[in-house]
Design an enzyme around this catalytic site. Sequence first.
Site, PDB file in Angstrom:
ATOM      1  N   GLU A 126      12.380  79.193  28.773  1.00 23.14           N
ATOM      2  CA  GLU A 126      11.270  79.079  29.711  1.00 23.14           C
ATOM      3  C   GLU A 126      10.024  79.127  28.830  1.00 23.14           C
ATOM      4  O   GLU A 126       8.809  78.673  29.332  1.00 23.14           O
ATOM      5  CB  GLU A 126      11.110  80.354  30.710  1.00 23.14           C
ATOM      6  N   SER A 172      37.871 110.453  86.366  1.00 24.38           N
ATOM      7  CA  SER A 172      37.990 111.692  85.888  1.00 24.38           C
ATOM      8  C   SER A 172      37.474 112.433  84.802  1.00 24.38           C
ATOM      9  O   SER A 172      37.816 113.509  84.827  1.00 24.38           O
ATOM     10  CB  SER A 172      39.681 112.008  86.377  1.00 24.38           C
TER      11      SER A 172
END
Length: 816
Positions: free
Chosen positions: A88, A484
């Site tokens: 780069e 229940s």
Amino acid sequence: MIKKLLIACMFLFFLLSLAAAGFLVWGYYYITRDLPQLSSIEDYRPDAVSSVYSRDGTLIAEFFEERRYPVKLKDVPDFVEEAFIAAEDASFYEHPGIDLISIIRAMIENFRAGRVKQGGSTITQQVVKNLLLTPEKKYKRKIKEAILSYRLEQRFSKDDILEMYLNQIFFGNTAYGVKAAAKLYFHKDLNELTLGEAAMLAGLPKAPTRYSPILNFEIAKRRQHYVLSQMVKARFITEEAAKEAEKQEIKVYKASYNNIYDAPYFVAELRKELKEKWPEFDIDRDGLKIYTTVDLTANHLVEAALKRGLRAIDKRRGWRGPAGFIADADLDRFIEQYRNKIPETIYPEQIYPALVTGRRSGRLFVTTGYHSGIVDVAAAEWAHRKVDSAGRVVWIKPDRVIRVGDIVEVSLPKKNVPRELKGEGVSREFSGQLRFQLDQTPELEGAVVMLDPHSGEVLAMVGGYDYRRSKFNRATQGMRQPGSAFKPIVYLAAIDRFGYTPSTIVYDMPRTFRVGDTVWEPGNFDDTFLGPITLRSALEKSRNLVSADIISKIGVDAAIQYARKLGIKSPLGENLSLSLGSSEVTLLELTRAYGVFAAGGVLFDTVLTREIIDRDGNIIYDAEKDKLKRAKQVVDENSAFIMANMMKGVVQHGTGYRARVLKRPIAAKTGTSNNMMDAWFIGYTPDLAAGVWVGFDQKKRIGEKETGGRAAAPIWVDFMGKYFNYRDKVEYEKLLKEAKAESERLGIDFTPPEKLEPLDFKVPDGVDPYWVNRHTGTLTDKDDPDGIFEYFRKGTEPPAATATSSATDYLESPDL
């Protein structure tokens, strides 16, 4: 004349110079008037992945917007740095932020192209572009970029700028920053990279898609060659090293977009909790380490047990028939149509679609796309019962119904995995015939929660059959009637506040309750009535009439108050049917309520997060330090113990009998809603509480006799039995290790420790034990064949003889 002309020219030059200087000053002011401040990146803290871990430290999820793992430059190998510099900005350590030669070269190229084609940016300029400016390719932006780059170089060191660059840039494949790129492309840490891999990564920032080794491997190799040649040119490496790097085999991986790696229902609930409890954190950006309560062993056992259980219930309902049909048994069409459901490697016990390619003598010849095999349909007795979408049942012989071209679902039993594969998955390279079995994916759903009642920590949470099929968490979001399973709350209120004991005589007899102008006539599940029985027996046998009668005496408000004490926050109906579980609750809150019985009456807030650490290593939350704040004594410990002792009887003598096989103290209650649309089983030991719910998302009957005891309890027994065995083994091995170390330290012979006995519920000081008759509830002795050892709060033990007056008083109830 000449002199005057010369003076005029000098004056004109002066004016032009002045104008040019003014123009430059104005231009500089114009360009820089809205430049971003460098102070915004002085404390550079890029967005980072937040990592989520199970209680044993296993990574189970990551939260992020940009998949980035920030790294310090000192932790980046030199050759990796050099690869990026060579690719780069070879003169990075020499220029002042801008490279005039590169800029001039780019301007010439752009002029020739008639458009902005090349940038000529330095690494510093790329940092400025990514952190301070937009990526647009305009000259005005490039001038701003150059000015800011120069200023950046005056404020930060070269190493600081390079570190920003390596952490900020996008590499494709969901990777931001060099550490993420190494991890996602190569499944390696930075210090594990080869020179060839580093060069390939360094070639990506210029054009991540074009140079992607996943999408364009040959182009990526050419870019790698360029980077390596630039490294040679910059004298970072030798030509020999570059050639060796190019020869290195490169294996790349495509990143998964999935960010949840395990326990998906738990993780999804955790994410909601994090956002609600800590809104000041941005969990997708802050780079947190989040340590959770989930026990992966428990969660895996729960997932497997829930799948097995739902499949078994679904098979009892019946076979739904072929899932589809493909004319001429066209394999290519089958693969195209079911591409996402037929992996190249198949695993035991997993369900896959299969194309029927032939049939003979009760057997089907099938293919799953990449594997062929035989299905013995005659062995699938469950499939003789065929059920349609409306629930209607017809009896068939499936081998006469299935045609060539039908799509059926199959699975590979573990026992049928070829021996040479040692029980592992079967890849597409396997060319033999597999022995499949007919199967089907259940439409039925379910959920499971397991928690530590002494801390509120959730150890396992599975909110459905398959998270990929449905992300709806039925453990926390599903509101269903508990039937229940709600009764213990009513019984608790009666014992804790209204003087009931396990031996109180109650009456299981038909009754009519008048509520205003309406009449309510509840019945029992089996349509029978047991007459006068003890409170314990009523709970063990889950007698509806007793629960309804109790709530009519103590009042609906009292039952609701105790439900709130136990942490139930869902809306509860102010009616007598609440005693039979008519109001909808979530599995998590009801399981948590049962945990109070195990914890001696103490309620803990639900905990999913154990610890949170920020990116700097600071502990910003510790659940252990917060534990006492989360604990609240909501019920008398004596009442909690008496309830636990009674609910042990549900397992030993009542509807929860299937849990007896585990041979340890377990207290539990089953639950079944009207028309068997919901099946529940919630049980607990002294140190664990777990609940199971089974039902359809769109409420409908599960099936004939599919009660909580039949549909939900076997799932509970399955995973809890395996988890008990696992945990006992771990604890014993730890004890064994300690014993060996102790014997070596003391120089004595080693004696293996005794086998660990399961914990029983701790008896508090406020209760006394008595022998009572199981049927009459009166005091007796240990020689009574119907005698049981019962606990009572001090001073509440029953009389020695039957008190008929108490039964008469009980039956005298107000007209509600």
